[in-house]
Write a protein that holds these residues in place. Structure first.
Motif, PDB file in Angstrom:
ATOM      1  N   CYS A 180      13.864 -73.765 -11.089  1.00  0.00           N
ATOM      2  CA  CYS A 180      13.540 -74.675 -12.096  1.00  0.00           C
ATOM      3  C   CYS A 180      13.183 -73.996 -13.363  1.00  0.00           C
ATOM      4  O   CYS A 180      12.974 -72.663 -13.488  1.00  0.00           O
ATOM      5  CB  CYS A 180      12.243 -75.351 -11.685  1.00  0.00           C
ATOM      6  N   PHE A 181      13.406 -74.644 -14.421  1.00  0.00           N
ATOM      7  CA  PHE A 181      13.217 -74.041 -15.669  1.00  0.00           C
ATOM      8  C   PHE A 181      12.940 -75.074 -16.800  1.00  0.00           C
ATOM      9  O   PHE A 181      13.199 -76.274 -16.621  1.00  0.00           O
ATOM     10  CB  PHE A 181      14.327 -73.372 -16.143  1.00  0.00           C
ATOM     11  N   LEU A 182      12.412 -74.836 -17.993  1.00  0.00           N
ATOM     12  CA  LEU A 182      11.705 -75.833 -18.844  1.00  0.00           C
ATOM     13  C   LEU A 182      12.406 -75.391 -20.222  1.00  0.00           C
ATOM     14  O   LEU A 182      12.248 -74.224 -20.790  1.00  0.00           O
ATOM     15  CB  LEU A 182      10.340 -75.937 -19.081  1.00  0.00           C
ATOM     16  N   ALA A 187      11.670 -72.128 -22.482  1.00  0.00           N
ATOM     17  CA  ALA A 187      10.496 -71.670 -22.471  1.00  0.00           C
ATOM     18  C   ALA A 187       9.999 -71.044 -21.135  1.00  0.00           C
ATOM     19  O   ALA A 187       9.884 -71.653 -20.194  1.00  0.00           O
ATOM     20  CB  ALA A 187       9.336 -72.867 -22.674  1.00  0.00           C
ATOM     21  N   GLY A 188       9.420 -69.776 -20.930  1.00  0.00           N
ATOM     22  CA  GLY A 188       9.459 -68.956 -19.967  1.00  0.00           C
ATOM     23  C   GLY A 188      10.536 -68.493 -19.012  1.00  0.00           C
ATOM     24  O   GLY A 188      11.571 -68.901 -19.174  1.00  0.00           O
ATOM     25  N   ARG A 189      10.408 -67.809 -17.915  1.00  0.00           N
ATOM     26  CA  ARG A 189      11.321 -67.465 -17.004  1.00  0.00           C
ATOM     27  C   ARG A 189      11.530 -68.570 -16.086  1.00  0.00           C
ATOM     28  O   ARG A 189      10.867 -69.696 -16.104  1.00  0.00           O
ATOM     29  CB  ARG A 189      10.593 -66.293 -16.245  1.00  0.00           C
ATOM     30  N   ASP A 220      18.983 -62.258 -15.396  1.00  0.00           N
ATOM     31  CA  ASP A 220      17.764 -62.597 -14.443  1.00  0.00           C
ATOM     32  C   ASP A 220      16.708 -63.267 -15.449  1.00  0.00           C
ATOM     33  O   ASP A 220      16.185 -64.323 -15.399  1.00  0.00           O
ATOM     34  CB  ASP A 220      17.032 -61.485 -13.735  1.00  0.00           C
ATOM     35  N   ASP A 221      16.524 -62.780 -16.705  1.00  0.00           N
ATOM     36  CA  ASP A 221      15.437 -63.134 -17.664  1.00  0.00           C
ATOM     37  C   ASP A 221      16.249 -64.044 -18.701  1.00  0.00           C
ATOM     38  O   ASP A 221      16.950 -63.523 -19.589  1.00  0.00           O
ATOM     39  CB  ASP A 221      14.985 -62.074 -18.291  1.00  0.00           C
ATOM     40  N   ALA A 222      15.977 -65.375 -18.560  1.00  0.00           N
ATOM     41  CA  ALA A 222      16.259 -66.474 -19.281  1.00  0.00           C
ATOM     42  C   ALA A 222      15.401 -66.948 -20.269  1.00  0.00           C
ATOM     43  O   ALA A 222      15.715 -67.786 -21.022  1.00  0.00           O
ATOM     44  CB  ALA A 222      17.153 -67.299 -18.285  1.00  0.00           C
ATOM     45  N   GLN A 223      14.307 -66.162 -20.412  1.00  0.00           N
ATOM     46  CA  GLN A 223      13.483 -66.584 -21.156  1.00  0.00           C
ATOM     47  C   GLN A 223      13.735 -66.649 -22.715  1.00  0.00           C
ATOM     48  O   GLN A 223      14.197 -65.658 -22.863  1.00  0.00           O
ATOM     49  CB  GLN A 223      11.940 -65.862 -21.064  1.00  0.00           C
ATOM     50  N   LEU A 240       8.231 -82.757 -26.735  1.00  0.00           N
ATOM     51  CA  LEU A 240       9.198 -83.252 -25.709  1.00  0.00           C
ATOM     52  C   LEU A 240       9.975 -82.155 -25.161  1.00  0.00           C
ATOM     53  O   LEU A 240      10.423 -81.381 -26.007  1.00  0.00           O
ATOM     54  CB  LEU A 240      10.297 -84.271 -26.429  1.00  0.00           C
ATOM     55  N   CYS A 241       9.717 -82.148 -23.955  1.00  0.00           N
ATOM     56  CA  CYS A 241      10.538 -80.952 -23.167  1.00  0.00           C
ATOM     57  C   CYS A 241      11.557 -81.395 -22.118  1.00  0.00           C
ATOM     58  O   CYS A 241      11.698 -82.827 -21.805  1.00  0.00           O
ATOM     59  CB  CYS A 241       9.421 -80.097 -22.366  1.00  0.00           C
ATOM     60  N   VAL A 242      12.415 -80.671 -21.835  1.00  0.00           N
ATOM     61  CA  VAL A 242      13.555 -80.976 -20.663  1.00  0.00           C
ATOM     62  C   VAL A 242      13.277 -80.125 -19.708  1.00  0.00           C
ATOM     63  O   VAL A 242      13.334 -79.009 -19.528  1.00  0.00           O
ATOM     64  CB  VAL A 242      14.983 -80.891 -21.125  1.00  0.00           C
ATOM     65  N   LEU A 243      12.968 -80.929 -18.356  1.00  0.00           N
ATOM     66  CA  LEU A 243      12.379 -80.034 -17.049  1.00  0.00           C
ATOM     67  C   LEU A 243      13.967 -80.215 -16.536  1.00  0.00           C
ATOM     68  O   LEU A 243      14.775 -80.898 -16.243  1.00  0.00           O
ATOM     69  CB  LEU A 243      11.654 -80.784 -16.256  1.00  0.00           C
ATOM     70  N   CYS A 244      14.551 -78.919 -15.610  1.00  0.00           N
ATOM     71  CA  CYS A 244      15.810 -78.590 -15.379  1.00  0.00           C
ATOM     72  C   CYS A 244      15.545 -78.106 -14.050  1.00  0.00           C
ATOM     73  O   CYS A 244      14.793 -77.169 -13.696  1.00  0.00           O
ATOM     74  CB  CYS A 244      16.472 -78.008 -16.088  1.00  0.00           C
ATOM     75  N   GLY A 245      16.364 -78.411 -12.765  1.00  0.00           N
ATOM     76  CA  GLY A 245      16.391 -77.791 -11.510  1.00  0.00           C
ATOM     77  C   GLY A 245      17.682 -77.649 -11.118  1.00  0.00           C
ATOM     78  O   GLY A 245      18.538 -78.600 -11.103  1.00  0.00           O
ATOM     79  N   ASP A 246      18.011 -76.505 -10.618  1.00  0.00           N
ATOM     80  CA  ASP A 246      19.429 -76.162  -9.994  1.00  0.00           C
ATOM     81  C   ASP A 246      19.462 -76.494  -8.830  1.00  0.00           C
ATOM     82  O   ASP A 246      18.753 -75.840  -7.919  1.00  0.00           O
ATOM     83  CB  ASP A 246      20.112 -74.889 -10.317  1.00  0.00           C
TER      84      ASP A 246
END
Length: 437
Positions: free
Chosen positions: A340-342, A350-352, A371-374, A422-428
């Motif tokens: 998951c990532f935001l 935002a964040g790892r 690995d680090d997508a922040q 407003l953010c977008v939550l994502c999950g692979d």
């Protein structure tokens, strides 16, 4: 030229005989001891569900009326330096016989040797033939062979030192006269996309070898639609040739090809195709394609359902103020959930990445630089834009290649109001072919 008497009086062009067989008039010509004539294979538009053109093919018989392969005819001609002469003879035959067919609006697909196109006298001779037959150049699609330095489908050797610039110039001149141009055998032995840019054809014909690969390899089956899409973006119509089975016809439909040609739809014949039969064949295969597509979509929705439910719950908790690291556990606990990532409203992460399983980290070791997508920017990703279009709804992307580990994945995304942002939550979700079947 033969002096045989025919049961119908007609005037034949110089060097040709007009014969009648099974009630159908056809011109033929003598080349040494061979008798040459034409047959035509229809080219179908899958959308129009009818023939939109016919490709001329040479047929040859020896003095004992035994069939001789066109490969042998052109191969023998090439060995004695007569390839261009036989090429022109075949073109003239096809033009004469096409004029007898009674086709009112369809194209004639005419194979032309590259050397013939660059011959300064050929354009004038071809145009003169068309004027005599009252056939406008817009009715003719000139098929230019794609693969250099190897024998073509008719057995002719290409000039090794063929000047591609001269060929491109000749093609442009034919197009100015009103001809359409097709790049033939694209992908036979190699895929030279540069040839498309240089010759600027109206139509690109994908060689049967690409269809065979796609029929037996999942990666090629996934690549073929992308190639067709690339050619479409370049302004080229796409014809897939050599379609011989229903499975191959389904592949042609799935990759959004414009035109098809092959034994599955119709074999070469002296006359026009049976329009009603062709329409029935295309309608039947299209209906099965619809059924299979809907079944795949239902299967994908069914497989994603538990992920979507867990993802919706995670988005709800995120909007209520809980931390990203706390809301994703139920989603990540599912078998193929990857991360998951935001993202913020501009697509920046935002964040790892939030990853649950240790084995995932070990699996990712080869891709440690990613690995680090922040701070990464995913603005270009369709899943980000889709989420912003419909806030509060889960969007599931089509399968695509994840940059994280170069594996297919599906990304779930949802635009969520988190406080005043407003953010977008994502999950692979990992989406390997055998798991998605």
């Amino acid at each position: 030229m033969s002096t045989e008497q025919h049961d119908k009086t007609a005037t034949a062009p110089h060097g040709f005989d007009l014969s009648v067989a099974s009630g159908l008039e056809r011109y033929s010509a003598q080349h040494g001891e061979l008798t040459l004539t034409s047959v035509f294979q229809p080219v179908f538009s899958l959308s129009h569900m009818r023939a939109i053109g016919y490709e001329g093919f040479l047929r040859a018989h020896d003095a004992l009326d035994r069939p001789v392969s066109p490969l042998d005819v052109f191969g023998a001609a090439a060995r004695v330096g007569e390839a261009l002469q036989v090429d022109r003879l075949a073109q003239a035959l096809h033009l004469e016989n096409f004029a007898l067919l009674g086709a009112e609006r369809e194209w004639l697909f005419l194979n032309v040797h590259p050397g013939t196109l660059t011959d300064p006298y050929h354009a004038a001779a071809l145009l003169a033939n068309l004027r005599r037959l009252d056939l406008p150049p817009r009715r003719v699609v000139l098929e230019v062979l794609d693969v250099p330095n190897v024998p073509d489908v008719q057995g002719m050797d290409k000039t090794e030192a063929m000047d591609l610039d001269a060929l491109a110039h000749a093609v442009a001149e034919f197009r100015e006269h009103g001809f359409l141009v097709a790049l033939d055998d694209f992908g036979a032995g190699h895929v030279d996309i540069g040839r498309v840019w240089q010759l600027n054809p109206d139509i690109v014909k994908l060689d049967r070898i690409m269809l065979l690969h796609a029929a037996h390899r999942a990666d090629m089956a996934a690549t073929l639609p992308a190639l067709v899409a690339l050619l479409h973006e370049a302004g080229k119509l796409v014809l897939i040739e050599g379609v011989e089975t229903e499975h191959e016809a389904q592949l042609a439909l799935s990759c959004n090809a414009d035109f098809v040609q092959g034994f599955f739809f119709a074999r070469p014949a002296p006359g026009l195709t049976d329009a009603a039969h062709a329409q029935a064949v295309i309608a039947e295969v299209t209906e099965r394609f619809r059924e299979q597509t809907e079944a795949r979509e239902r299967g994908m929705a069914s497989r994603l359902a538990p992920y979507v439910r867990a993802f919706e719950r995670a988005a709800e908790r995120l909007g209520a103020g809980e931390a990203l690291e706390e809301v994703c556990w139920n989603f990540l606990a599912l078998d193929h959930a990857a991360r998951c990532f935001l993202l913020d409203a501009n697509g920046r992460q935002a964040g790892r990445n939030v990853v649950l399983r240790v084995d995932r980290a070990e699996h990712d070791a080869r891709f440690l630089p990613l690995d680090d997508a922040q701070g990464a920017n995913w603005l270009r990703r369709p899943y980000f834009r889709a989420a912003l279009v419909a806030p509060g709804r889960v969007h599931a992307s089509p399968p695509y290649l994840s940059i994280n580990e170069a594996l297919p994945c599906v990304t779930l995304s949802m635009a969520v109001q988190v406080g005043d942002r407003l953010c977008v939550l994502c999950g692979d979700v990992d989406w390997l072919a055998e798991e998605a079947a």
